[in-house]
Design a protein around this motif. Structure first.
Motif, PDB file in Angstrom:
ATOM      1  N   ALA A 206       7.438  43.919 -16.019  1.00  0.00           N
ATOM      2  CA  ALA A 206       8.120  44.317 -17.255  1.00  0.00           C
ATOM      3  C   ALA A 206       9.302  45.234 -16.948  1.00  0.00           C
ATOM      4  CB  ALA A 206       7.139  45.000 -18.202  1.00  0.00           C
ATOM      5  N   LYS A 207       9.126  46.143 -15.992  1.00  0.00           N
ATOM      6  CA  LYS A 207      10.212  47.048 -15.611  1.00  0.00           C
ATOM      7  C   LYS A 207      11.402  46.252 -15.068  1.00  0.00           C
ATOM      8  CE  LYS A 207      10.827  51.320 -12.925  1.00  0.00           C
ATOM      9  NZ  LYS A 207      10.172  52.248 -11.981  1.00  0.00           N
ATOM     10  N   LYS A 208      11.109  45.240 -14.268  1.00  0.00           N
ATOM     11  CA  LYS A 208      12.176  44.383 -13.743  1.00  0.00           C
ATOM     12  C   LYS A 208      12.841  43.615 -14.885  1.00  0.00           C
ATOM     13  CE  LYS A 208       9.995  43.709  -9.211  1.00  0.00           C
ATOM     14  NZ  LYS A 208       9.326  42.718  -8.314  1.00  0.00           N
ATOM     15  N   GLY A 209      12.051  43.144 -15.848  1.00  0.00           N
ATOM     16  CA  GLY A 209      12.602  42.431 -16.991  1.00  0.00           C
ATOM     17  C   GLY A 209      13.493  43.321 -17.843  1.00  0.00           C
ATOM     18  N   ASP A 210      13.081  44.575 -18.007  1.00  0.00           N
ATOM     19  CA  ASP A 210      13.865  45.518 -18.811  1.00  0.00           C
ATOM     20  C   ASP A 210      15.257  45.745 -18.233  1.00  0.00           C
ATOM     21  OD1 ASP A 210      11.773  45.775 -20.570  1.00  0.00           O
ATOM     22  OD2 ASP A 210      11.049  47.674 -19.742  1.00  0.00           O
ATOM     23  N   ALA A 211      15.421  45.569 -16.940  1.00  0.00           N
ATOM     24  CA  ALA A 211      16.723  45.759 -16.296  1.00  0.00           C
ATOM     25  C   ALA A 211      17.747  44.742 -16.799  1.00  0.00           C
ATOM     26  CB  ALA A 211      16.576  45.651 -14.778  1.00  0.00           C
ATOM     27  N   TYR A 212      17.279  43.657 -17.419  1.00  0.00           N
ATOM     28  CA  TYR A 212      18.175  42.607 -17.911  1.00  0.00           C
ATOM     29  C   TYR A 212      18.412  42.687 -19.411  1.00  0.00           C
ATOM     30  CZ  TYR A 212      17.745  40.572 -13.338  1.00  0.00           C
ATOM     31  OH  TYR A 212      17.804  40.392 -11.985  1.00  0.00           O
ATOM     32  N   GLY A 213      17.740  43.611 -20.086  1.00  0.00           N
ATOM     33  CA  GLY A 213      17.766  43.687 -21.541  1.00  0.00           C
ATOM     34  C   GLY A 213      19.111  43.508 -22.192  1.00  0.00           C
ATOM     35  N   ASN A 214      20.121  44.262 -21.769  1.00  0.00           N
ATOM     36  CA  ASN A 214      21.428  44.217 -22.429  1.00  0.00           C
ATOM     37  C   ASN A 214      22.321  43.099 -21.924  1.00  0.00           C
ATOM     38  OD1 ASN A 214      20.716  46.485 -23.924  1.00  0.00           O
ATOM     39  ND2 ASN A 214      21.445  47.877 -22.331  1.00  0.00           N
ATOM     40  N   ASP A 215      21.920  42.439 -20.843  1.00  0.00           N
ATOM     41  CA  ASP A 215      22.757  41.389 -20.248  1.00  0.00           C
ATOM     42  C   ASP A 215      22.500  40.010 -20.841  1.00  0.00           C
ATOM     43  OD1 ASP A 215      23.402  43.498 -18.629  1.00  0.00           O
ATOM     44  OD2 ASP A 215      22.455  42.690 -16.833  1.00  0.00           O
ATOM     45  N   LEU A 216      21.376  39.843 -21.518  1.00  0.00           N
ATOM     46  CA  LEU A 216      20.978  38.512 -21.966  1.00  0.00           C
ATOM     47  C   LEU A 216      21.669  38.118 -23.259  1.00  0.00           C
ATOM     48  CD1 LEU A 216      17.144  38.807 -21.243  1.00  0.00           C
ATOM     49  CD2 LEU A 216      18.870  37.682 -19.829  1.00  0.00           C
ATOM     50  N   LYS A 217      22.171  36.886 -23.266  1.00  0.00           N
ATOM     51  CA  LYS A 217      22.724  36.319 -24.486  1.00  0.00           C
ATOM     52  C   LYS A 217      21.744  35.244 -24.957  1.00  0.00           C
ATOM     53  CE  LYS A 217      27.457  37.456 -23.152  1.00  0.00           C
ATOM     54  NZ  LYS A 217      27.028  38.453 -22.183  1.00  0.00           N
ATOM     55  N   ASP A 218      21.916  34.031 -24.442  1.00  0.00           N
ATOM     56  CA  ASP A 218      20.997  32.951 -24.799  1.00  0.00           C
ATOM     57  C   ASP A 218      19.955  32.708 -23.700  1.00  0.00           C
ATOM     58  OD1 ASP A 218      20.077  30.894 -26.502  1.00  0.00           O
ATOM     59  OD2 ASP A 218      21.102  29.404 -25.265  1.00  0.00           O
ATOM     60  N   GLU A 219      20.121  33.385 -22.549  1.00  0.00           N
ATOM     61  CA  GLU A 219      19.264  33.117 -21.399  1.00  0.00           C
ATOM     62  C   GLU A 219      17.862  33.687 -21.567  1.00  0.00           C
ATOM     63  OE1 GLU A 219      23.397  34.366 -19.924  1.00  0.00           O
ATOM     64  OE2 GLU A 219      21.905  35.165 -21.284  1.00  0.00           O
ATOM     65  N   VAL A 220      16.961  33.121 -20.772  1.00  0.00           N
ATOM     66  CA  VAL A 220      15.603  33.630 -20.644  1.00  0.00           C
ATOM     67  C   VAL A 220      15.435  33.991 -19.175  1.00  0.00           C
ATOM     68  CG1 VAL A 220      13.150  33.055 -20.770  1.00  0.00           C
ATOM     69  CG2 VAL A 220      14.718  32.255 -22.553  1.00  0.00           C
ATOM     70  N   VAL A 221      14.953  35.196 -18.917  1.00  0.00           N
ATOM     71  CA  VAL A 221      14.780  35.659 -17.536  1.00  0.00           C
ATOM     72  C   VAL A 221      13.292  35.747 -17.212  1.00  0.00           C
ATOM     73  CG1 VAL A 221      14.842  38.140 -18.080  1.00  0.00           C
ATOM     74  CG2 VAL A 221      15.534  37.373 -15.816  1.00  0.00           C
ATOM     75  N   ILE A 222      12.958  35.371 -15.986  1.00  0.00           N
ATOM     76  CA  ILE A 222      11.591  35.486 -15.484  1.00  0.00           C
ATOM     77  C   ILE A 222      11.606  36.504 -14.350  1.00  0.00           C
ATOM     78  CG2 ILE A 222       9.667  34.316 -14.341  1.00  0.00           C
ATOM     79  CD1 ILE A 222      10.792  31.670 -15.474  1.00  0.00           C
ATOM     80  N   THR A 223      10.758  37.526 -14.476  1.00  0.00           N
ATOM     81  CA  THR A 223      10.586  38.491 -13.394  1.00  0.00           C
ATOM     82  C   THR A 223       9.109  38.507 -13.022  1.00  0.00           C
ATOM     83  OG1 THR A 223      10.296  40.316 -14.965  1.00  0.00           O
ATOM     84  CG2 THR A 223      12.530  39.953 -14.123  1.00  0.00           C
ATOM     85  N   ALA A 224       8.820  38.885 -11.788  1.00  0.00           N
ATOM     86  CA  ALA A 224       7.429  38.887 -11.330  1.00  0.00           C
ATOM     87  C   ALA A 224       7.227  39.956 -10.271  1.00  0.00           C
ATOM     88  CB  ALA A 224       7.060  37.514 -10.771  1.00  0.00           C
ATOM     89  N   ASP A 225       5.984  40.362 -10.133  1.00  0.00           N
ATOM     90  CA  ASP A 225       5.613  41.285  -9.069  1.00  0.00           C
ATOM     91  C   ASP A 225       4.186  40.954  -8.641  1.00  0.00           C
ATOM     92  OD1 ASP A 225       6.732  43.926  -7.758  1.00  0.00           O
ATOM     93  OD2 ASP A 225       4.560  44.162  -7.991  1.00  0.00           O
ATOM     94  N   THR A 226       3.956  40.990  -7.342  1.00  0.00           N
ATOM     95  CA  THR A 226       2.638  40.678  -6.800  1.00  0.00           C
ATOM     96  C   THR A 226       2.104  41.879  -6.036  1.00  0.00           C
ATOM     97  OG1 THR A 226       3.209  38.342  -6.598  1.00  0.00           O
ATOM     98  CG2 THR A 226       1.338  39.113  -5.283  1.00  0.00           C
TER      99      THR A 226
END
Length: 189
Positions: free
Chosen positions: A54-74
Motif C-alpha cells: 500500500a505504501k508503494k501504491g500511495d507513491a503513485y497517488g497523484n500521478d494516476l490519470k486513467d491508469e491502474v498501478v500494481i505494487t507488491a511486496d514479499t
C-alpha cells in the motif's frame, strides 16, 4: 493478451513479477519509484507485506490519470520474525541456515490502485525446507547471489528445486505475485 480496459502499470523492477504478469496475459508498462520500505515497529509481521504494498501504491497517488498501478511486496516470516533481503554473503548464509529443516511463511502483499479506488490484499504460502548442508548453502549463494530476495532465496532457482520439500499454497506467491488473486482483482476492478 488479456484486454484490460485501462492502461496497466506494474511498479516493480522484479523480472519475476514482470514475467508472471506477462504470462498471465496482461499488457503493462513498468514504472518504478524509490519508496522507503520501512514500517512501524509495532506492525504485526503478517501485516507488513500489505502495509508496504500500500505504501508503494500511495507513491503513485497523484500521478494516476486513467491508469491502474500494481505494487507488491514479499516477506519471509520465520517464527514471527521477518527475514528481509540479505545485506551480504554472511547475512544470506545466516538466513538460509535459519530456514534449513524448518517451515516458514511467505507472504506477498499486493496493492491495486487507480485515481479513485484501491484494493489491498495478501496471500500466504507455507514453505518446508529440507536440511540444507553447508555446501548447498555456499553453492547457492555463490552461484545465484540472492541479495535481492526476501529470505535469501528464490523458489524458482536451484535451492528451491533441491531444498524445498513441499509448499502449501501458491507457488506464485513465493515467487512474488499471487497471480490468481491479482487476475481476479483486476477482472472486478
Amino acid at each position: 493478451m488479456m484486454n484490460f480496459n485501462r492502461p496497466l502499470i506494474l511498479a516493480s523492477n522484479s523480472p519475476r513479477r514482470q514475467e508472471l504478469l506477462r504470462n498471465a496475459g496482461f499488457e503493462f508498462k513498468v514504472k518504478t519509484k524509490e519508496v522507503d520500505e520501512s514500517y512501524p515497529e509495532d506492525t504485526p509481521p503478517e501485516e507488513v507485506a500489505k502495509y508496504l504494498a500500500a505504501k508503494k501504491g500511495d507513491a503513485y497517488g497523484n500521478d494516476l490519470k486513467d491508469e491502474v498501478v500494481i505494487t507488491a511486496d514479499t516477506i519471509v516470516k520465520l517464527n514471527d520474525q521477518i527475514l528481509g533481503k540479505p545485506e551480504n554473503y554472511e547475512d544470506a548464509r545466516r538466513m538460509l541456515e535459519s530456514l534449513s529443516s524448518k517451515e516458514h511463511e511467505v507472504i506477498t502483499g499486493v496493492c491495486i490502485k487507480s485515481r479513485d479506488k484501491q484494493i489491498v490484499f495478501d496471500d500466504t504460502t507455507q514453505v518446508y525446507f529440507k536440511k540444507l548442508s553447508e555446501e548447498e548453502i555456499d553453492y547457492y549463494i555463490t552461484n545465484y547471489r540472492p541479495y535481492d530476495k526476501a529470505g535469501a532465496y528464490g523458489i524458482q532457482e536451484w535451492i528451491g528445486m533441491v531444498g524445498i520439500e513441499k509448499i502449501e499454497g501458491s507457488f506464485f506467491t513465493v515467487v512474488g505475485l499471487p497471480v490468481n488473486k491479482v487476475y481476479e482483482a483486476l477482472l472486478t476492478f
